[in-house]
Motif scaffolding. Structure first.
Motif, PDB file in Angstrom:
ATOM      1  N   SER A   1     -15.128  11.198 -23.866  1.00  0.00           N
ATOM      2  CA  SER A   1     -15.845  11.164 -22.595  1.00  0.00           C
ATOM      3  C   SER A   1     -16.590   9.843 -22.496  1.00  0.00           C
ATOM      4  O   SER A   1     -16.937   9.229 -23.514  1.00  0.00           O
ATOM      5  N   LEU A   2     -16.827   9.408 -21.268  1.00  0.00           N
ATOM      6  CA  LEU A   2     -17.632   8.207 -21.051  1.00  0.00           C
ATOM      7  C   LEU A   2     -19.038   8.552 -20.580  1.00  0.00           C
ATOM      8  O   LEU A   2     -19.890   7.681 -20.476  1.00  0.00           O
TER       9      LEU A   2
ATOM     10  N   THR B   1      -7.847   4.833 -22.397  1.00  0.00           N
ATOM     11  CA  THR B   1      -6.969   5.895 -21.941  1.00  0.00           C
ATOM     12  C   THR B   1      -7.397   7.216 -22.541  1.00  0.00           C
ATOM     13  O   THR B   1      -8.243   7.260 -23.440  1.00  0.00           O
ATOM     14  N   GLN B   2      -6.834   8.304 -22.065  1.00  0.00           N
ATOM     15  CA  GLN B   2      -7.210   9.611 -22.583  1.00  0.00           C
ATOM     16  C   GLN B   2      -6.543   9.871 -23.934  1.00  0.00           C
ATOM     17  O   GLN B   2      -5.645   9.144 -24.358  1.00  0.00           O
ATOM     18  N   ALA B   3      -6.967  10.935 -24.571  1.00  0.00           N
ATOM     19  CA  ALA B   3      -6.519  11.240 -25.929  1.00  0.00           C
ATOM     20  C   ALA B   3      -5.047  11.631 -25.971  1.00  0.00           C
ATOM     21  O   ALA B   3      -4.476  12.088 -24.976  1.00  0.00           O
ATOM     22  N   ASP B   4      -4.431  11.446 -27.135  1.00  0.00           N
ATOM     23  CA  ASP B   4      -3.085  11.958 -27.368  1.00  0.00           C
ATOM     24  C   ASP B   4      -3.108  13.477 -27.196  1.00  0.00           C
ATOM     25  O   ASP B   4      -4.110  14.133 -27.512  1.00  0.00           O
ATOM     26  N   LYS B   5      -1.991  14.033 -26.699  1.00  0.00           N
ATOM     27  CA  LYS B   5      -1.934  15.473 -26.455  1.00  0.00           C
ATOM     28  C   LYS B   5      -0.657  16.068 -27.043  1.00  0.00           C
ATOM     29  O   LYS B   5       0.373  15.389 -27.119  1.00  0.00           O
ATOM     30  N   PRO B   6      -0.722  17.340 -27.470  1.00  0.00           N
ATOM     31  CA  PRO B   6       0.491  17.982 -27.984  1.00  0.00           C
ATOM     32  C   PRO B   6       1.485  18.250 -26.866  1.00  0.00           C
ATOM     33  O   PRO B   6       1.114  18.720 -25.788  1.00  0.00           O
TER      34      PRO B   6
ATOM     35  N   GLY C   1      -8.054   9.482 -14.819  1.00  0.00           N
ATOM     36  CA  GLY C   1      -8.184  10.933 -14.935  1.00  0.00           C
ATOM     37  C   GLY C   1      -9.593  11.438 -15.126  1.00  0.00           C
ATOM     38  O   GLY C   1      -9.793  12.648 -15.259  1.00  0.00           O
ATOM     39  N   ARG C   2     -10.568  10.541 -15.141  1.00  0.00           N
ATOM     40  CA  ARG C   2     -11.970  10.953 -15.280  1.00  0.00           C
ATOM     41  C   ARG C   2     -12.841  10.091 -14.365  1.00  0.00           C
ATOM     42  O   ARG C   2     -12.564   8.907 -14.172  1.00  0.00           O
ATOM     43  N   LEU C   3     -13.914  10.698 -13.848  1.00  0.00           N
ATOM     44  CA  LEU C   3     -14.886   9.924 -13.079  1.00  0.00           C
ATOM     45  C   LEU C   3     -15.666   8.998 -14.004  1.00  0.00           C
ATOM     46  O   LEU C   3     -15.988   9.372 -15.141  1.00  0.00           O
ATOM     47  N   LEU C   4     -15.963   7.802 -13.528  1.00  0.00           N
ATOM     48  CA  LEU C   4     -16.731   6.855 -14.326  1.00  0.00           C
ATOM     49  C   LEU C   4     -18.200   6.943 -13.949  1.00  0.00           C
ATOM     50  O   LEU C   4     -18.555   6.866 -12.769  1.00  0.00           O
TER      51      LEU C   4
END
Length: 319
Positions: free
Chosen positions: A75-76, A42-47, A100-103
């Protein structure tokens, strides 16, 4: 084409890749169906919030609650460490739901059966980041969820299974989001079951396609010269974010709920009725503003707002 099923009918080892609330029912369903989720990416924690506290994405919260290990690479792309970590999982399949990101191609090739995406539209229509919202913005009467075998393109892979649903004329994007989130879990379950059985028949995407870009606040401003039906779709499609809006007394007035009204001879933007709060639109049509929110205020019925601001019939918006 997906690889053959595992021998002995064993449940699959799954890498789950997703980020927002939309993906959570899919993750829960994979676990309920007895598959082994070996890693959640999953993506990073965000404020978030007034204090900008670091907040984990919903998929991370769900995964940890089920004891699933979580990986949050920045990033992958061109990331040998991430590729090694994914490969070490020995996964049969990766399930991708609003990650949320292209693989990159090297990641798509890691699982034995490739990567299966759950996309909230009837592909090939509404490829991209905001298919739910754009379907409502465009007044579609039908939507659905599609699973596809991912390739290097943006939502261009072979179609697997589809579930369709009606979009009632008053349904908001937020309501359609919640419906398709649940429908997505079911179509994913059906897809993985068929993959296990070796009965999936991928089909090339054909027909009319369109792109559904991310939303932005520039879409919010209502143009009263447009017909009420289009403005109604704008209100629905931008609910809950970023919300359709107009200017009233030099401040922003958000429109959360509306419905089309009758005909009028008034100029577009003219307030023609106070209860319900009704504004003239293009094509001699009118729009009833049922729920509004003034800048710095709370949501309230449109008629209550007008009573509190002593707005006279004939006033023109925006002002």
């Amino acid at each position: 084409m997906p690889a053959p099923p595992r021998k002995g009918g064993m449940k699959m080892r799954v890498i789950f890749m997703g980020t927002p609330e939309f993906a959570v029912p899919c993750l829960e369903r994979v676990l309920e169906d007895g598959h082994e989720v070996v890693l959640a990416v999953t993506q990073a924690d965000k404020p978030k919030g007034r204090g900008y506290a670091m907040t984990p994405p919903p998929v991370k919260i769900c995964a940890l609650s089920h004891g699933v290990p979580v990986y949050q690479p920045a990033s992958l792309k061109n990331n040998a460490e991430a590729l090694d970590k994914l490969a070490s999982c020995g996964a049969d399949v990766a399930v991708v739901v609003a990650y949320g990101r292209l693989l990159p191609p090297e990641v798509l090739a890691v699982p034995r059966c490739g990567c299966i995406n759950v996309h909230a539209s009837l592909l090939p229509k509404y490829r991209g980041a905001a298919p739910i919202q754009w379907a409502v913005l465009n007044g579609e009467t039908e939507s659905g969820v599609t699973t596809m075998q991912m390739d290097a393109g943006l939502d261009t892979g072979d179609l697997l299974l589809t579930r369709r649903c009606a979009v009632p004329p008053e349904m908001t994007a937020g309501e359609l989001h919640d419906l398709l989130s649940q429908e997505g879990a079911q179509v994913l379950s059906d897809t993985l079951r068929a993959l296990e059985a070796g009965t999936l028949l991928p089909v090339k995407q054909e027909g009319e396609s369109c792109y559904a870009p991310m939303l932005n606040r520039e879409l919010s401003v209502m143009d009263w010269e447009r017909p009420a039906s289009e403005l109604h779709n704008q209100v629905r499609g931008l609910n809950p974010w970023p919300s359709a809006s107009t200017r009233f007394g030099g401040k922003t007035l958000k429109i959360h709920r509306a419905r089309t009204g009758g005909e009028t001879e008034a100029m577009p933007g003219t307030i023609v009725m106070a209860n319900p709060f009704t504004v003239a639109c293009g094509g001699r049509s009118t729009l009833e503003l049922l729920e509004v929110q003034y800048e710095g205020g709370k949501r309230m019925a449109g008629a209550d707002f007008l009573r509190g601001h002593a707005a006279e019939i004939g006033r023109r918006l925006p002002d």
